[in-house]
Design a protein around this motif. Structure first.
Motif, PDB file in Angstrom:
ATOM      1  N   VAL A  44       0.925  -0.859   0.286  1.00  0.00           N
ATOM      2  CA  VAL A  44      -0.094  -0.083   0.016  1.00  0.00           C
ATOM      3  C   VAL A  44       0.964   1.233  -0.309  1.00  0.00           C
ATOM      4  O   VAL A  44       2.038   1.231   0.612  1.00  0.00           O
ATOM      5  N   PRO A  45       0.955   2.316  -1.204  1.00  0.00           N
ATOM      6  CA  PRO A  45       1.898   3.022  -0.942  1.00  0.00           C
ATOM      7  C   PRO A  45       1.382   4.025   0.026  1.00  0.00           C
ATOM      8  O   PRO A  45       0.304   4.583  -0.146  1.00  0.00           O
ATOM      9  N   GLY A  46       2.641   4.793   0.147  1.00  0.00           N
ATOM     10  CA  GLY A  46       2.212   5.851   1.362  1.00  0.00           C
ATOM     11  C   GLY A  46       1.786   5.903   2.907  1.00  0.00           C
ATOM     12  O   GLY A  46       1.967   6.654   3.136  1.00  0.00           O
ATOM     13  N   ALA A  47       2.059   4.548   2.932  1.00  0.00           N
ATOM     14  CA  ALA A  47       1.253   3.877   3.896  1.00  0.00           C
ATOM     15  C   ALA A  47       2.395   4.406   5.451  1.00  0.00           C
ATOM     16  O   ALA A  47       4.073   4.350   5.375  1.00  0.00           O
ATOM     17  N   GLY A  48       2.225   4.955   6.537  1.00  0.00           N
ATOM     18  CA  GLY A  48       3.475   5.502   7.521  1.00  0.00           C
ATOM     19  C   GLY A  48       4.178   6.680   7.116  1.00  0.00           C
ATOM     20  O   GLY A  48       5.207   6.894   7.885  1.00  0.00           O
ATOM     21  N   PHE A  49       3.945   7.261   6.051  1.00  0.00           N
ATOM     22  CA  PHE A  49       4.820   8.433   5.598  1.00  0.00           C
ATOM     23  C   PHE A  49       4.384   8.961   4.627  1.00  0.00           C
ATOM     24  O   PHE A  49       3.474   9.051   3.633  1.00  0.00           O
ATOM     25  N   VAL A  50       4.172  10.343   4.824  1.00  0.00           N
ATOM     26  CA  VAL A  50       3.609  11.799   4.138  1.00  0.00           C
ATOM     27  C   VAL A  50       5.420  12.827   4.245  1.00  0.00           C
ATOM     28  O   VAL A  50       5.075  13.683   5.114  1.00  0.00           O
ATOM     29  N   HIS A  51       4.859  13.160   2.499  1.00  0.00           N
ATOM     30  CA  HIS A  51       5.567  14.444   2.402  1.00  0.00           C
ATOM     31  C   HIS A  51       4.194  15.384   2.593  1.00  0.00           C
ATOM     32  O   HIS A  51       3.829  15.594   1.510  1.00  0.00           O
ATOM     33  N   ALA A  52       4.465  15.743   3.785  1.00  0.00           N
ATOM     34  CA  ALA A  52       3.310  16.752   4.391  1.00  0.00           C
ATOM     35  C   ALA A  52       2.707  18.074   3.211  1.00  0.00           C
ATOM     36  O   ALA A  52       1.537  18.264   2.825  1.00  0.00           O
ATOM     37  N   GLY A  53       3.470  18.859   3.052  1.00  0.00           N
ATOM     38  CA  GLY A  53       3.633  20.137   2.002  1.00  0.00           C
ATOM     39  C   GLY A  53       4.711  21.047   1.883  1.00  0.00           C
ATOM     40  O   GLY A  53       6.111  20.481   3.126  1.00  0.00           O
ATOM     41  N   PRO A  54       5.170  22.138   2.725  1.00  0.00           N
ATOM     42  CA  PRO A  54       5.905  22.964   2.528  1.00  0.00           C
ATOM     43  C   PRO A  54       6.763  23.047   4.070  1.00  0.00           C
ATOM     44  O   PRO A  54       6.210  22.378   4.952  1.00  0.00           O
ATOM     45  N   VAL A  55       7.427  23.747   4.205  1.00  0.00           N
ATOM     46  CA  VAL A  55       7.819  23.548   5.820  1.00  0.00           C
ATOM     47  C   VAL A  55       6.234  23.761   6.867  1.00  0.00           C
ATOM     48  O   VAL A  55       6.055  25.107   6.468  1.00  0.00           O
ATOM     49  N   GLY A  56       6.670  23.706   8.021  1.00  0.00           N
ATOM     50  CA  GLY A  56       5.989  24.091   9.229  1.00  0.00           C
ATOM     51  C   GLY A  56       4.727  22.279   8.816  1.00  0.00           C
ATOM     52  O   GLY A  56       3.508  22.098   9.416  1.00  0.00           O
ATOM     53  N   ALA A  57       4.513  21.989   7.810  1.00  0.00           N
ATOM     54  CA  ALA A  57       2.756  21.216   7.472  1.00  0.00           C
ATOM     55  C   ALA A  57       3.186  19.886   7.978  1.00  0.00           C
ATOM     56  O   ALA A  57       2.411  18.922   8.568  1.00  0.00           O
ATOM     57  N   GLY A  58       4.559  18.972   8.232  1.00  0.00           N
ATOM     58  CA  GLY A  58       4.842  17.864   8.504  1.00  0.00           C
ATOM     59  C   GLY A  58       3.936  18.332  10.382  1.00  0.00           C
ATOM     60  O   GLY A  58       3.413  16.872  10.789  1.00  0.00           O
ATOM     61  N   HIS A  59       4.856  19.446  11.101  1.00  0.00           N
ATOM     62  CA  HIS A  59       4.232  19.727  12.284  1.00  0.00           C
ATOM     63  C   HIS A  59       2.436  19.790  12.848  1.00  0.00           C
ATOM     64  O   HIS A  59       1.941  19.554  13.406  1.00  0.00           O
ATOM     65  N   PHE A  60       2.315  20.803  11.631  1.00  0.00           N
ATOM     66  CA  PHE A  60       0.745  20.735  11.818  1.00  0.00           C
ATOM     67  C   PHE A  60       0.174  19.660  11.661  1.00  0.00           C
ATOM     68  O   PHE A  60      -0.909  19.184  12.208  1.00  0.00           O
ATOM     69  N   ALA A  61       0.294  18.456  10.810  1.00  0.00           N
ATOM     70  CA  ALA A  61       0.012  16.959  10.243  1.00  0.00           C
ATOM     71  C   ALA A  61       0.160  15.909  12.406  1.00  0.00           C
ATOM     72  O   ALA A  61      -1.067  15.674  12.079  1.00  0.00           O
ATOM     73  N   LYS A  62       1.345  16.622  12.160  1.00  0.00           N
ATOM     74  CA  LYS A  62       1.295  16.143  14.001  1.00  0.00           C
ATOM     75  C   LYS A  62       0.135  16.764  14.482  1.00  0.00           C
ATOM     76  O   LYS A  62      -0.262  15.697  15.730  1.00  0.00           O
ATOM     77  N   MET A  63      -0.025  18.449  15.379  1.00  0.00           N
ATOM     78  CA  MET A  63      -0.569  18.613  15.814  1.00  0.00           C
ATOM     79  C   MET A  63      -1.970  17.940  15.809  1.00  0.00           C
ATOM     80  O   MET A  63      -2.902  17.371  16.743  1.00  0.00           O
ATOM     81  N   VAL A  64      -2.499  17.979  14.217  1.00  0.00           N
ATOM     82  CA  VAL A  64      -3.731  17.043  14.129  1.00  0.00           C
ATOM     83  C   VAL A  64      -3.905  15.902  14.840  1.00  0.00           C
ATOM     84  O   VAL A  64      -4.334  15.280  15.284  1.00  0.00           O
ATOM     85  N   HIS A  65      -2.851  15.452  14.710  1.00  0.00           N
ATOM     86  CA  HIS A  65      -3.121  13.773  14.459  1.00  0.00           C
ATOM     87  C   HIS A  65      -3.080  13.479  16.460  1.00  0.00           C
ATOM     88  O   HIS A  65      -3.570  12.501  16.643  1.00  0.00           O
ATOM     89  N   ASN A  66      -1.828  14.280  17.400  1.00  0.00           N
ATOM     90  CA  ASN A  66      -2.955  14.299  18.699  1.00  0.00           C
ATOM     91  C   ASN A  66      -3.562  14.321  19.134  1.00  0.00           C
ATOM     92  O   ASN A  66      -4.127  14.476  20.320  1.00  0.00           O
ATOM     93  N   GLY A  67      -4.437  15.074  18.610  1.00  0.00           N
ATOM     94  CA  GLY A  67      -5.562  15.926  18.400  1.00  0.00           C
ATOM     95  C   GLY A  67      -6.444  15.224  18.339  1.00  0.00           C
ATOM     96  O   GLY A  67      -7.922  14.881  19.402  1.00  0.00           O
ATOM     97  N   ILE A  68      -6.901  14.284  17.675  1.00  0.00           N
ATOM     98  CA  ILE A  68      -7.093  13.610  17.167  1.00  0.00           C
ATOM     99  C   ILE A  68      -6.884  12.118  17.974  1.00  0.00           C
ATOM    100  O   ILE A  68      -8.349  11.757  18.660  1.00  0.00           O
ATOM    101  N   GLU A  69      -5.587  11.974  18.533  1.00  0.00           N
ATOM    102  CA  GLU A  69      -5.661  11.112  19.977  1.00  0.00           C
ATOM    103  C   GLU A  69      -5.924  11.484  21.278  1.00  0.00           C
ATOM    104  O   GLU A  69      -6.306  10.796  21.761  1.00  0.00           O
ATOM    105  N   TYR A  70      -5.969  12.804  21.758  1.00  0.00           N
ATOM    106  CA  TYR A  70      -6.750  13.414  22.726  1.00  0.00           C
ATOM    107  C   TYR A  70      -8.051  12.406  22.729  1.00  0.00           C
ATOM    108  O   TYR A  70      -8.658  12.143  23.661  1.00  0.00           O
ATOM    109  N   ALA A  71      -8.826  12.565  21.427  1.00  0.00           N
ATOM    110  CA  ALA A  71     -10.430  12.426  21.986  1.00  0.00           C
ATOM    111  C   ALA A  71     -10.584  11.504  21.463  1.00  0.00           C
ATOM    112  O   ALA A  71     -11.901  10.742  22.264  1.00  0.00           O
ATOM    113  N   MET A  72      -9.913  10.038  21.064  1.00  0.00           N
ATOM    114  CA  MET A  72      -9.931   8.285  20.957  1.00  0.00           C
ATOM    115  C   MET A  72      -9.619   8.696  22.174  1.00  0.00           C
ATOM    116  O   MET A  72     -10.611   7.282  23.014  1.00  0.00           O
TER     117      MET A  72
END
Length: 307
Positions: free
Chosen positions: A156-184
């Motif tokens: 399955v391509p892409g699973a476990g890694f993503v180049h999310a965008g320009p500088v800042g996009a990686g940490h923004f994606a991780k921030m949202v990931h952790n927000g979802i983690e809070y709710a779960m």
């Protein structure tokens, strides 16, 4: 390839080992003498061949800012700094612009996997230019989980890694990931509390374990809850105090700024605040108001007999 890695704690130490297992050379530095391969940042940079890749894995905030600032003075044009900590995405552009004055690249990498990442791999969400990400790609490939397979056996391509965008996009994606983690985690916790509150269910750990196969709510977090209940069936050895490391707050802040409704994530963040109050002022006010407008009973604070 070579990798300089700063910060050899629970995450960083395991990441260094996983990269080494993939055949790469890692030069590690940590404040703790027993963990490090070199005794200073200067020695770390000196041990690497240009163009260098240096991964910063230290606590977010001032420790990361100070480390990136120090690396600016030591590295050269064409080198790349990777921030793999839980930095706020707004810090990334500041770091990137500062390093760019010397021609040093910058990549922000959101990393998920915790202490289990050494064996299972780390999910990676990265931000930066294509050129800078490409310089670090062999390390990303070493850290990420093995590619899962679909029903035909194809990866399955892409699973476990993503180049999310320009500088800042990686940490923004991780921030949202952790927000979802809070709710779960909040949802699992509330479900556990209700099961434990009734006399009808006799095997609460067994019920939760039964959910790990064939249900729509199965997840790695649920597996970890099962593990915790196996070790301590009544969770008697811990208190109900839950910290927040920042990402949940930042997620809610961004939801407000962009007018995105996030009732579940917001509620899970506020629940963590409530967990730190032995006697919640909010609930005391609610009880007082209920008594005032409806005559509902209130529970008076117990006073010890001075005798």
């Amino acid at each position: 390839m070579q990798l300089g890695l700063i910060g050899l704690g629970k995450m960083g130490g395991n990441m260094a080992e996983r990269v080494r297992r993939a055949g790469h050379e890692v030069v590690g530095y940590d404040n703790a003498p027993g963990k490090r391969d070199v005794d200073s940042l200067e020695a770390l940079v000196g041990a690497l061949q240009a163009p260098r890749v240096v991964w910063v894995m230290v606590p977010s905030g001032d420790p990361t800012r100070q480390t990136v600032s120090a690396l600016k003075e030591l590295l050269e044009e064409g080198d790349v700094v990777v921030d793999g900590g839980n930095s706020k995405f707004t810090d990334d552009k500041i770091h990137a612009d500062d390093l760019a004055t010397k021609g040093i690249g910058y990549v922000d990498a959101g990393v998920s996997g915790g202490v289990w990442g050494l064996e299972n791999g780390y999910a990676l969400m990265v931000g930066g230019s294509k050129e800078d990400v490409a310089k670090v790609q062999p390390v990303f490939d070493a850290l990420k989980p093995p590619a899962p397979q679909d029903e035909t056996g194809a990866s399955v391509p892409g699973a476990g890694f993503v180049h999310a965008g320009p500088v800042g996009a990686g940490h923004f994606a991780k921030m949202v990931h952790n927000g979802i983690e809070y709710a779960m985690m909040q949802a699992y916790g509330e479900g556990y509390e209700l099961l434990a509150a009734v006399d009808l269910v006799e095997d609460v750990p067994g019920v939760i374990a039964s959910w790990t196969q064939g249900t729509v709510i199965r997840s790695w977090l649920l597996d970890l809850l099962v593990r915790a209940l196996q070790e301590d069936p009544g969770l008697d050895d811990i208190t109900g105090w839950a910290a927040d490391s920042g990402e949940g707050r930042w997620t809610v802040e961004q939801a407000i700024e962009h007018s995105v409704p996030m009732p579940a994530i917001s509620a899970s963040l506020f629940a963590r605040f409530s967990s730190r109050q032995d006697d919640s002022p909010t609930m005391k006010a609610v009880a007082a108001l209920r008594n005032q407008f409806g005559g509902h009973a209130v529970k008076a604070r117990e006073v010890e007999d001075p005798a």
